[in-house]
Design a protein around this motif. Structure first.
Motif, short mmCIF file in Angstrom:
data_model
loop_
_atom_site.label_atom_id
_atom_site.label_comp_id
_atom_site.label_asym_id
_atom_site.label_seq_id
_atom_site.Cartn_x
_atom_site.Cartn_y
_atom_site.Cartn_z
N ALA A 114 0.84 -1.21 0.00
CA ALA A 114 0.00 0.00 0.00
C ALA A 114 0.86 1.25 0.00
O ALA A 114 0.61 2.20 -0.75
CB ALA A 114 -0.94 -0.01 1.21
N ILE A 115 1.92 1.26 0.82
CA ILE A 115 2.72 2.50 0.87
C ILE A 115 3.58 2.66 -0.39
O ILE A 115 3.84 3.77 -0.84
CB ILE A 115 3.56 2.63 2.16
N ARG A 116 3.98 1.53 -0.96
CA ARG A 116 4.72 1.65 -2.24
C ARG A 116 3.82 2.31 -3.28
O ARG A 116 4.25 3.19 -4.02
CB ARG A 116 5.18 0.27 -2.72
N HIS A 117 2.57 1.87 -3.30
CA HIS A 117 1.62 2.45 -4.26
C HIS A 117 1.44 3.95 -3.97
O HIS A 117 1.46 4.78 -4.90
CB HIS A 117 0.28 1.72 -4.16
N ALA A 118 1.30 4.28 -2.69
CA ALA A 118 1.10 5.69 -2.32
C ALA A 118 2.30 6.54 -2.75
O ALA A 118 2.14 7.64 -3.31
CB ALA A 118 0.85 5.80 -0.82
#
Ligand code: M6R
Length: 368
Positions: A115-119
């Motif tokens: 999720a944070i990579r995507h963000a």
């Protein structure tokens, strides 16, 4: 080392006053200003944030649900909370002014990491709330607030949860300070109450006998419900999760206001229902939750009520009253979750389960 406790989990429950105190340590200066030195995002950028999205899984997600109430109330920044594994698959709306806060005890949860990579790829700023120094999630984040819970060995998160709450409160107050949405003296009052929470939690632990007895009474129940409203709702969800994962009992947490929209159909004679009651007199939802208790009791529920020690409405309604010290509504989860953790630990122990290593679960979920 279990230090004389039967389980790491029980030891970790009792470590919470220290874990919360350690998480607060050094954050509030004598000059009345909050400092989050590890944060690494400059204040001018924090002033530009127009949306916060909290992503997490399991217990960490429930701490995020509590955080939303505090952050929105104190900062007036819109705050969403999302299960990390849902987040990147729905094409979320992100920009350089979005702050994505990921919460993870281990710092290695694959869903949260993805999720944070995507963000980050979408240009959002990422702030991690994490308990594990040097783990992957804080390394891949722009900023970090470490919780100082110490190692959490029990698979079921306990001090992880209360220190995550503490870090979220600190973040909310820090943003309010930076963006001037609270006055310095308002922050001082809230910080003073937060700094008293280790003693408050200690009192809850010292007075836990009724909840331990309740675990003996409820050991053979096939199903237990948990109700709460406002910040009591995530507490209900977390109480139910603890019971599911440790005692393998069907347990559901509901928002009390949702009862009449369906769940009340589940209430039958002898069904145990825990209810988290907001502070009396200082919270407009108190009376509504009290009415919910009357409704379920009239239908035969056994009510175990977590309410303030001098709440006058409770004696007439509770089969068991689990007394909570007086705290303000937003901070109540720090105290209210503790009896529910103990209840699940005790009940699972009585059923002969391995409390530290529940079946089918891993401490850190490193695959999506
Ligand atoms: O390490 P994390 O905080 O990222 O873990 C998230 C969840 O897997 C974790 O909270 C899990 O739900 C626990 N078993 C809850 O007790």
């Amino acid at each position: 080392q279990k230090d004389g406790f039967d389980w790491f989990m029980r030891k970790e429950i009792y470590e919470q006053p220290k874990a919360v105190a350690d998480t607060l340590l050094g954050r509030y200066d004598t000059d009345g200003s909050l400092r989050l030195d590890e944060l690494r995002i400059p204040e001018y950028e924090l002033r530009l944030i127009d949306k916060i999205i909290i992503v997490a899984c399991g217990t960490a997600f429930y701490s995020g649900l509590v955080a939303k109430y505090a952050i929105e109330h104190w900062t007036r920044i819109a705050c969403e909370v999302e299960l990390a594994h849902e987040f990147r698959y729905r094409d979320p709306i992100l920009s350089g002014r979005t702050l994505v806060v990921c919460i993870s005890q281990s710092g290695e949860t694959a869903d949260t990491l993805m999720a944070i990579r995507h963000a980050s790829e979408q240009g959002a700023r990422v702030l991690a709330i994490c308990n594990t120094n040097g783990s992957t999630i804080p390394r891949e984040s722009d900023a970090v607030i470490y919780t100082h819970a110490g190692p959490e060995i029990g698979v079921a998160s306990t001090k992880g949860f209360t220190t995550q709450l503490t870090a979220c409160y600190l973040l909310g107050l820090y943003l309010a300070q930076v963006r001037s949405t609270l006055f310095g003296d308002e922050i001082a009052v809230l910080m003073a109450e937060l700094e008293r929470m280790p003693q408050t939690i200690q009192r809850v632990l010292d007075e836990a006998e009724p909840v331990l007895e309740l675990a003996a009474d409820f050991a053979d129940q096939p199903s237990v419900l948990f109700l709460g409203r406002h910040v009591g709702y995530p507490v209900a969800l977390e109480g139910a999760l603890k019971l599911k994962e440790l005692a393998y009992i069907h347990a559901e947490g509901f928002a009390a206001g949702e009862l009449k929209h369906g769940p009340i159909a589940l209430i039958e004679d002898g069904l145990p229902v825990f209810v988290v009651v907001p502070p009396q007199g200082r919270d407009m939802l108190h009376d509504k939750v009290v009415s919910n208790i009357a409704e379920i009791r009239a239908r035969g529920a056994l009510t175990a009520v977590l309410a303030e020690e001098d709440d006058e409405a409770i004696p007439a309604l509770a089969d068991v009253w689990i007394r909570l010290p007086k705290v303000s509504t937003l901070l109540q989860p720090l105290a209210a979750i503790v009896p529910l953790q103990l209840f699940a630990c005790e009940l699972a122990t009585r059923k002969g389960h391995d409390v530290d290593q529940p079946r089918n679960l891993a401490k850190s979920v490193t695959v999506e």
